[in-house]
Design an enzyme around this catalytic site. Structure first.
Site, PDB file in Angstrom:
ATOM      1  N   ARG A   1       0.833  -1.202   0.000  1.00 14.41           N
ATOM      2  CA  ARG A   1       0.000   0.000   0.000  1.00 14.41           C
ATOM      3  C   ARG A   1       0.873   1.258   0.000  1.00 14.41           C
ATOM      4  NH1 ARG A   1      -3.873  -1.894   4.922  1.00 14.41           N
ATOM      5  NH2 ARG A   1      -1.824  -2.477   5.764  1.00 14.41           N
TER       6      ARG A   1
ATOM      7  N   TYR B   1      -0.323 -20.992   9.398  1.00 18.42           N
ATOM      8  CA  TYR B   1       0.340 -19.865  10.055  1.00 18.42           C
ATOM      9  C   TYR B   1       1.395 -20.342  11.053  1.00 18.42           C
ATOM     10  CZ  TYR B   1       0.954 -15.418  12.494  1.00 18.42           C
ATOM     11  OH  TYR B   1       1.494 -14.285  13.042  1.00 18.42           O
TER      12      TYR B   1
END
Length: 260
Positions: A37, A152
């Site tokens: 971003r 994860y």
């Protein structure tokens, strides 16, 4: 002070990544901020500018080409990295129940292979210069197996093993490598992962602020610790989680597949 050394931080647009940027900037490091971003990175760069050099590299580390592209961008600008923080990460899916293999492959690229390649690309030059710091952001979830089908925890366990190996190999070289293992930390990670309900269900004393986690991680790598559990609670629990006598207590039973 860093004496104009440069730190590269992945996943720098939010959470632990932006906190690493703030604390390393306060120590005098120039920064290379990496994330997807650009707007968030630019806002952070504007906040931390104050006379130091800050470079922004937009990259999606779930793409296999991204680490080499980052290294090429650094070389083109003549930037040497002295401090590497591999922080970018996501929650991931369920290996057996989520049937989109590309999703799992992208996850493994982001969480493990990108970290491995950035270490491969950047650590040798640190060793040649006789100074380097590498923090691989792992997790308490990587310290004990769980029957939740997720990737994860296993991906973070890989980072712990990698960091321990690198720390041994680099001993005496001036390069220190640490796997930082936070427990539950106040960031936007859980909201992005759709885990807000889980977060609300847990008592407040299990949670630590990002500033504490980062401060402890920076201190741990300076002390040459290859693995560091952030938060006094988790440092107390970890020996229990690693004990063969108590390890089974942390294992939840398996669950049936969703289509049954």
């Amino acid at each position: 002070m860093s004496h104009n050394k440069t730190a590269l931080i992945t996943g720098a647009s939010a959470g632990l990544g932006s906190e690493f940027a703030r604390q390393l900037a306060a120590q005098g490091y120039n920064l290379v901020l990496v994330a997807r971003r650009r707007e968030r990175l630019q806002a952070l760069a504007d906040e931390l500018a104050d006379g130091r050099s800050i470079e922004i590299i937009t990259a999606d580390l779930s793409r296999a080409e991204a680490p080499a592209e980052i290294a090429a961008a650094l070389a083109a600008k003549g930037i040497h990295i002295d401090y590497l923080v591999n922080n970018a990460g996501i929650a991931g899916g369920h290996l057996l129940e989520d049937r989109d293999w590309q999703q799992h492959r992208d996850f493994c690229q982001l969480m493990m292979l990108a970290v491995l390649e950035l270490c491969h690309l950047l650590i040798p030059a640190m060793r040649e210069r006789g100074f380097g710091r590498v923090i691989n952001v792992a997790s308490v979830a990587g310290r004990v197996p769980r029957a939740d089908g997720g990737l994860y925890g296993p991906s973070k366990a890989y980072l712990v093993a990698l960091s321990e190996n690198l720390s041994l190999e680099l001993k005496g070289s001036g390069v220190e490598v640490c796997a930082l293992c936070p427990g539950f930390t106040h960031t936007e990670f859980h909201a992005v992962a759709g885990l807000d309900d889980m977060k609300r269900s847990l008592p407040g004393w299990m949670w630590y602020d990002a500033g504490v986690v980062v401060r402890e991680g920076l201190r741990a790598v300076e002390k040459g610790k290859p693995v560091y559990l952030s938060g006094r609670l988790y440092r107390w629990l970890d020996p229990l989680m690693q004990s063969l006598l108590t390890r089974r207590l942390f294992r939840a039973p398996g669950r049936p597949a969703r289509n049954q």
